[in-house]
Design a protein around this motif. Structure first.
Motif, mmCIF file in Angstrom:
data_model
loop_
_atom_site.group_PDB
_atom_site.id
_atom_site.type_symbol
_atom_site.label_atom_id
_atom_site.label_comp_id
_atom_site.label_asym_id
_atom_site.label_seq_id
_atom_site.Cartn_x
_atom_site.Cartn_y
_atom_site.Cartn_z
ATOM 1 N N GLY A 41 0.797 -1.227 0.000
ATOM 2 C CA GLY A 41 0.000 0.000 0.000
ATOM 3 C C GLY A 41 0.823 1.267 0.000
ATOM 4 N N ARG A 42 2.142 1.170 -0.301
ATOM 5 C CA ARG A 42 2.991 2.351 -0.256
ATOM 6 C C ARG A 42 3.501 2.771 -1.638
ATOM 7 N NH1 ARG A 42 3.875 0.189 4.992
ATOM 8 N NH2 ARG A 42 5.645 -1.155 4.533
ATOM 9 N N ALA A 43 2.924 2.211 -2.673
ATOM 10 C CA ALA A 43 3.277 2.601 -4.038
ATOM 11 C C ALA A 43 2.105 2.301 -4.971
ATOM 12 C CB ALA A 43 4.535 1.866 -4.502
ATOM 13 N N LEU A 44 2.067 3.005 -6.097
ATOM 14 C CA LEU A 44 1.097 2.747 -7.165
ATOM 15 C C LEU A 44 1.875 2.626 -8.464
ATOM 16 C CD1 LEU A 44 -1.610 5.378 -6.150
ATOM 17 C CD2 LEU A 44 -1.824 2.896 -5.933
ATOM 18 N N LEU A 45 1.676 1.524 -9.180
ATOM 19 C CA LEU A 45 2.415 1.252 -10.409
ATOM 20 C C LEU A 45 1.529 1.424 -11.631
ATOM 21 C CD1 LEU A 45 4.279 -2.014 -9.314
ATOM 22 C CD2 LEU A 45 5.007 0.355 -9.000
ATOM 23 N N ASN A 46 2.208 1.526 -12.800
ATOM 24 C CA ASN A 46 1.505 1.600 -14.086
ATOM 25 C C ASN A 46 0.456 2.708 -14.109
ATOM 26 O OD1 ASN A 46 2.950 -0.655 -15.109
ATOM 27 N ND2 ASN A 46 1.581 -2.014 -13.966
ATOM 28 N N MET A 47 0.899 3.883 -13.666
ATOM 29 C CA MET A 47 0.024 5.048 -13.646
ATOM 30 C C MET A 47 0.301 5.935 -14.860
ATOM 31 S SD MET A 47 -1.645 4.528 -10.784
ATOM 32 C CE MET A 47 -2.385 6.073 -10.248
ATOM 33 N N ARG A 48 -0.631 6.810 -15.158
ATOM 34 C CA ARG A 48 -0.458 7.770 -16.240
ATOM 35 C C ARG A 48 -1.082 9.088 -15.820
ATOM 36 N NH1 ARG A 48 -1.779 6.710 -22.622
ATOM 37 N NH2 ARG A 48 -0.770 8.599 -23.418
ATOM 38 N N GLY A 49 -0.381 10.190 -16.099
ATOM 39 C CA GLY A 49 -0.858 11.493 -15.663
ATOM 40 C C GLY A 49 -1.584 12.263 -16.751
ATOM 41 N N SER A 86 8.036 8.747 -10.296
ATOM 42 C CA SER A 86 9.237 8.276 -10.988
ATOM 43 C C SER A 86 8.986 7.982 -12.459
ATOM 44 C CB SER A 86 9.768 7.007 -10.321
ATOM 45 O OG SER A 86 9.978 7.215 -8.951
ATOM 46 N N LYS A 87 10.024 8.259 -13.245
ATOM 47 C CA LYS A 87 10.028 8.052 -14.688
ATOM 48 C C LYS A 87 9.963 6.561 -15.010
ATOM 49 C CE LYS A 87 12.809 10.045 -18.436
ATOM 50 N NZ LYS A 87 14.044 10.828 -18.669
ATOM 51 N N PRO A 88 9.254 6.165 -16.059
ATOM 52 C CA PRO A 88 9.225 4.740 -16.432
ATOM 53 C C PRO A 88 10.633 4.189 -16.645
ATOM 54 C CG PRO A 88 7.618 5.981 -17.708
ATOM 55 C CD PRO A 88 8.421 6.989 -16.964
ATOM 56 N N PRO A 118 5.526 20.078 -14.024
ATOM 57 C CA PRO A 118 6.338 18.857 -13.977
ATOM 58 C C PRO A 118 6.903 18.509 -15.350
ATOM 59 C CG PRO A 118 4.019 18.301 -13.981
ATOM 60 C CD PRO A 118 4.092 19.792 -13.909
ATOM 61 N N PRO A 119 7.951 17.686 -15.394
ATOM 62 C CA PRO A 119 8.520 17.273 -16.685
ATOM 63 C C PRO A 119 7.536 16.416 -17.474
ATOM 64 C CG PRO A 119 9.488 16.021 -14.886
ATOM 65 C CD PRO A 119 8.662 17.089 -14.260
ATOM 66 N N GLY A 120 7.788 16.318 -18.764
ATOM 67 C CA GLY A 120 6.861 15.637 -19.656
ATOM 68 C C GLY A 120 6.641 14.173 -19.356
ATOM 69 N N PHE A 121 7.598 13.528 -18.655
ATOM 70 C CA PHE A 121 7.450 12.088 -18.446
ATOM 71 C C PHE A 121 6.225 11.722 -17.605
ATOM 72 C CE2 PHE A 121 10.018 12.783 -14.524
ATOM 73 C CZ PHE A 121 9.287 12.032 -13.614
ATOM 74 N N VAL A 122 5.729 12.662 -16.791
ATOM 75 C CA VAL A 122 4.594 12.317 -15.920
ATOM 76 C C VAL A 122 3.326 12.024 -16.725
ATOM 77 C CG1 VAL A 122 5.502 13.713 -14.014
ATOM 78 C CG2 VAL A 122 3.774 14.676 -15.509
ATOM 79 N N PHE A 123 3.344 12.395 -18.010
ATOM 80 C CA PHE A 123 2.163 12.165 -18.846
ATOM 81 C C PHE A 123 2.309 10.906 -19.708
ATOM 82 C CE2 PHE A 123 2.700 16.820 -18.283
ATOM 83 C CZ PHE A 123 1.646 17.000 -17.402
ATOM 84 N N ARG A 124 3.376 10.128 -19.469
ATOM 85 C CA ARG A 124 3.562 8.874 -20.190
ATOM 86 C C ARG A 124 2.931 7.715 -19.425
ATOM 87 N NH1 ARG A 124 9.998 8.882 -20.971
ATOM 88 N NH2 ARG A 124 10.296 11.048 -21.621
ATOM 89 N N LYS A 125 2.980 6.546 -20.050
ATOM 90 C CA LYS A 125 2.544 5.329 -19.374
ATOM 91 C C LYS A 125 3.667 4.816 -18.484
ATOM 92 C CE LYS A 125 -0.544 3.735 -23.068
ATOM 93 N NZ LYS A 125 -0.806 2.642 -24.037
ATOM 94 N N GLY A 126 3.299 3.980 -17.500
ATOM 95 C CA GLY A 126 4.307 3.302 -16.684
ATOM 96 C C GLY A 126 4.860 4.107 -15.534
ATOM 97 N N ILE A 127 4.172 5.179 -15.131
ATOM 98 C CA ILE A 127 4.638 6.010 -14.017
ATOM 99 C C ILE A 127 4.475 5.250 -12.696
ATOM 100 C CG2 ILE A 127 4.248 8.177 -12.743
ATOM 101 C CD1 ILE A 127 5.438 8.502 -15.554
ATOM 102 N N ARG A 128 5.439 5.442 -11.812
ATOM 103 C CA ARG A 128 5.370 4.861 -10.462
ATOM 104 C C ARG A 128 5.258 5.994 -9.443
ATOM 105 N NH1 ARG A 128 9.797 0.774 -7.537
ATOM 106 N NH2 ARG A 128 9.279 1.358 -5.389
#
Length: 677
Positions: A41-49, A86-88, A118-128
């Motif tokens: 319960g301390r992380a969320l994986l495979n997120m997209r912004g 975090s970045k994918p 925020p940097p562009g990576f937060v809008f990609r797939k695979g964000i942690r």
């Protein structure tokens, strides 16, 4: 302790605790895979912004959802928490990772506020996204300790026990709240008379926050501007809500995400939106963000293109249309354009801040009460602000360096709390041994006793039989129950007493003894430092379900245990919406009509672990209004004399039961071969 020694001592303890918290989070992130962190319960994986534009205070808002748009797994991430995005393909501690604050949480998404775009990576797939430590609180504690050295000598001497605190004559007071009892009124009068500090000792259910609100209202009526603080956002919001109801001009400072929605109209970030400068500041920020998007079209002046050139040299070369060091002309022109845009962005943000600061300054100047957490009292917004009085609620739940942050903003201090309940949470053992877990409130009581303390003596929560033991054991018999609560029982909540016969409905206090049963042995999960007791968990489940069947609302029941693993186990067994299941530490300050306590410890050696901290016991047994059900192994618990006296009291009040007395299929295997059902 001398001033230098005091500052060095607590600075070292704060650093130890800071390093411990960061170490624990980072160690877990490195030790566990992302999947394991998500399972805990301390992380969320495979997120997209997805960008949500600008929010309150100019924060850049991004909503994160699962890539496949499924529901979020159960997690500990809550509104107001600091998270690491975090970045994918990278680890959470990578340099590219970004911190943000959770502003909103639903079953399918979390909204995160970033200070900058925020940097562009937060809008990609695979964000942690990982739960992380908020380091700013530690920095503010260290800064407060440095500032302590600059206090006037007379004030430092009083805080260090070298000279006596002083009081003016006790004033005559016309009370705004006519329902205050005698001890509450005495606390208010003495608060108004203090020239240094006063401690309002509020045992469970005695109305210390109501008393603090009256103190603040009296101070405002006398023309003072007051700083009101508490260790937690929940406690600050409680003060804001009560003061707002009285019509005071209250300003709540803090990240908008940490303020409950109903009170956001009192938050500084909300109020500033209605100032004339705010619209201009927002327009400047929007323009800056649009320029920032355009910067991607030009050459970033990184080392491979800059090659040691300064900004001025790049500008001169571009204007003259020249090249140098093998850099193509178009790259030099692109770098110049990028630098020009960067300067323009910096100017726009600087102008926006100046406009907003003017609006903020006016709001704070006009406020009668400014409400903050201890940590936020050390923010830039209040730099240079001084108050005659600070009122600090929950003062026994914050460490001394934390309490210093608001304390240093005012000349006179009123602190409210109860040092007989749980102390501040400290994770580092060396820091704990060094005294970081002892609050300033407790230290001052040890120094000055009743000369600076007023104890509230009427409790408005518990049936008098529930209150009898904590009153005798922790409060020298001084507490008494208010007339309207002293005899109320669970019978008032249900139509038929017979449906509650299994837990002796007429007895407010029940102890259910699991001694001598191998079915109720404690155990420890692999890799965990916590404990669980499956037998007790099943008893809790059975009792709670019978209470619900009898007509008691889920919202009126709480299950608490000292151990996190037991809480997790009970939550797994008992999934009832509205029924709260928490650790004792997590339930401090709360109350319910019915409280079930699972003590967990059950062993032949009499080892009760941190149950030996009797403040935890005090919190456990003072949450219930009408019915307190305790479940434990008497043979283990009675190795500590206080528990022995508690069980003896239950027996003397006909509130003692052996496990088979429940009549719900539970049997002692020493007397029956039946298995636990």
């Amino acid at each position: 302790m001398e001033v230098e020694e005091y500052v060095e001592h607590f600075s070292a303890l704060v650093e130890l605790e800071r390093e411990e918290q960061m170490r624990l989070h980072e160690a877990e992130m490195q030790r566990l895979s992302g999947r394991e962190r998500e399972e805990k319960g301390r992380a969320l994986l495979n997120m997209r912004g997805k960008s949500q534009g600008l929010g309150l205070g100019g924060k850049y808002m991004v909503r994160f959802t699962k890539q496949n748009r499924t529901e979020l797994p159960e997690n500990e991430i809550e509104v107001g928490d600091l998270v690491l995005v975090s970045k994918p393909g990278t680890v959470p501690w990578a340099e590219s990772s970004q911190t943000g604050t959770v502003a909103e949480k639903t079953g399918y998404s979390i909204l995160v506020a970033f200070d900058d775009m925020p940097p562009g990576f937060v809008f990609r797939k695979g964000i942690r996204i990982d739960l992380f430590v908020n380091d700013i609180t530690f920095q503010r504690m260290l800064e407060a300790l440095k500032r302590f050295k600059r206090l006037p000598r007379k004030r430092k001497d009083k805080l260090l026990g070298k000279s006596e605190p002083e009081f003016d004559a006790i004033p005559t007071v016309d009370f705004f709240n006519d329902s205050l009892n005698a001890s509450q009124r005495e606390a208010v009068r003495k608060s108004l008379a203090t020239r240094d500090f006063l401690l309002i000792h509020g045992p469970p259910g005695t109305g210390k926050t109501i008393t603090c609100v009256e103190v603040i209202t009296q101070l405002v009526s006398r023309g003072y501007r007051v700083l009101a603080a508490a260790d937690s956002n929940v406690a600050v919001d409680n003060l804001v809500e009560r003061l707002d109801r009285l019509g005071l001009n209250v300003v709540r400072i803090g990240h908008p995400a940490r303020v409950i929605p109903a009170l956001r109209r009192r938050s500084l970030d909300y109020l500033v939106q209605h100032e004339r400068e705010y619209t201009g500041a927002q327009a400047l920020r929007e323009r800056a963000y649009s320029i920032k998007e355009r910067m991607r079209e030009f050459t970033l002046p990184e080392m491979r293109w800059r090659r040691g050139l300064s900004d001025d040299e790049i500008a001169k070369l571009a204007e003259e249309g020249r090249t140098t060091r093998g850099i193509p002309k178009e790259k030099i022109a692109g770098m110049k354009r990028w630098i020009d845009l960067k300067h323009e962005i910096d100017r726009l943000f600087r102008d926006a801040r100046a406009l907003e600061e003017r609006a903020v300054s006016r709001i704070l100047k006009n406020a009668q009460v400014i409400c903050v957490t201890n940590s936020t009292a050390g923010s830039e917004l209040l730099r240079g602000e001084k108050f005659e009085f600070a009122v600090i609620d929950e003062a026994t739940q914050s460490t001394e360096p934390s309490t210093l942050i608001p304390l240093l903003k005012a000349k006179r201090i009123i602190m409210a709390g109860d040092h007989k309940q749980l102390p501040p949470t400290v994770l580092n053992e060396e820091a704990m041994r060094g005294g970081l877990s002892r609050s300033l409130f407790e230290r001052l009581i040890e120094l000055y006793g009743d000369r600076i303390r007023v104890m509230l003596e009427v409790q408005y929560r518990m049936n008098e039989e529930i209150a009898e033991f904590p009153n005798r054991e922790f409060y020298d018999g001084k507490l008494r129950a208010a007339e309207h609560v002293k005899r109320r029982t669970i019978a008032d909540l249900v139509p038929s007493l017979s449906s509650l016969a299994f837990i002796r409905a007429d007895k407010p206090l029940i102890f259910i003894d699991t001694a001598d049963s191998g079915l109720f042995a404690e155990r420890k999960r692999w890799g965990s430092t916590s404990r669980e007791n499956e037998g007790e968990a099943r008893v809790v489940k059975a009792i709670a379900e019978r209470l619900l069947d009898a007509g008691i609302r889920a919202e009126d029941i709480a299950v608490i245990s000292p151990y996190e693993d037991q809480v997790s186990l009970i939550r797994m067994l008992l999934e009832v919406e509205g029924l709260e299941i928490k650790t004792v530490d997590g339930f401090q300050g709360r109350e319910k009509e019915v409280v079930i306590v699972s003590f967990v410890r059950s062993n032949r050696t009499g080892d009760i672990g941190f149950l030996s901290d009797l403040r935890r016991l005090n919190v456990s047994i003072t949450r219930a209004k009408r019915k307190l059900i305790l479940i434990g192994n008497s043979r283990t618990l009675e190795h500590e004399a206080c528990y022995r006296r508690l069980i003896a009291l239950a027996k003397s009040r006909s509130g003692y039961m052996e496990i088979e007395d429940l009549g719900m299929g539970f049997r002692n295997p020493e007397r029956s071969k039946d298995q636990l059902r």
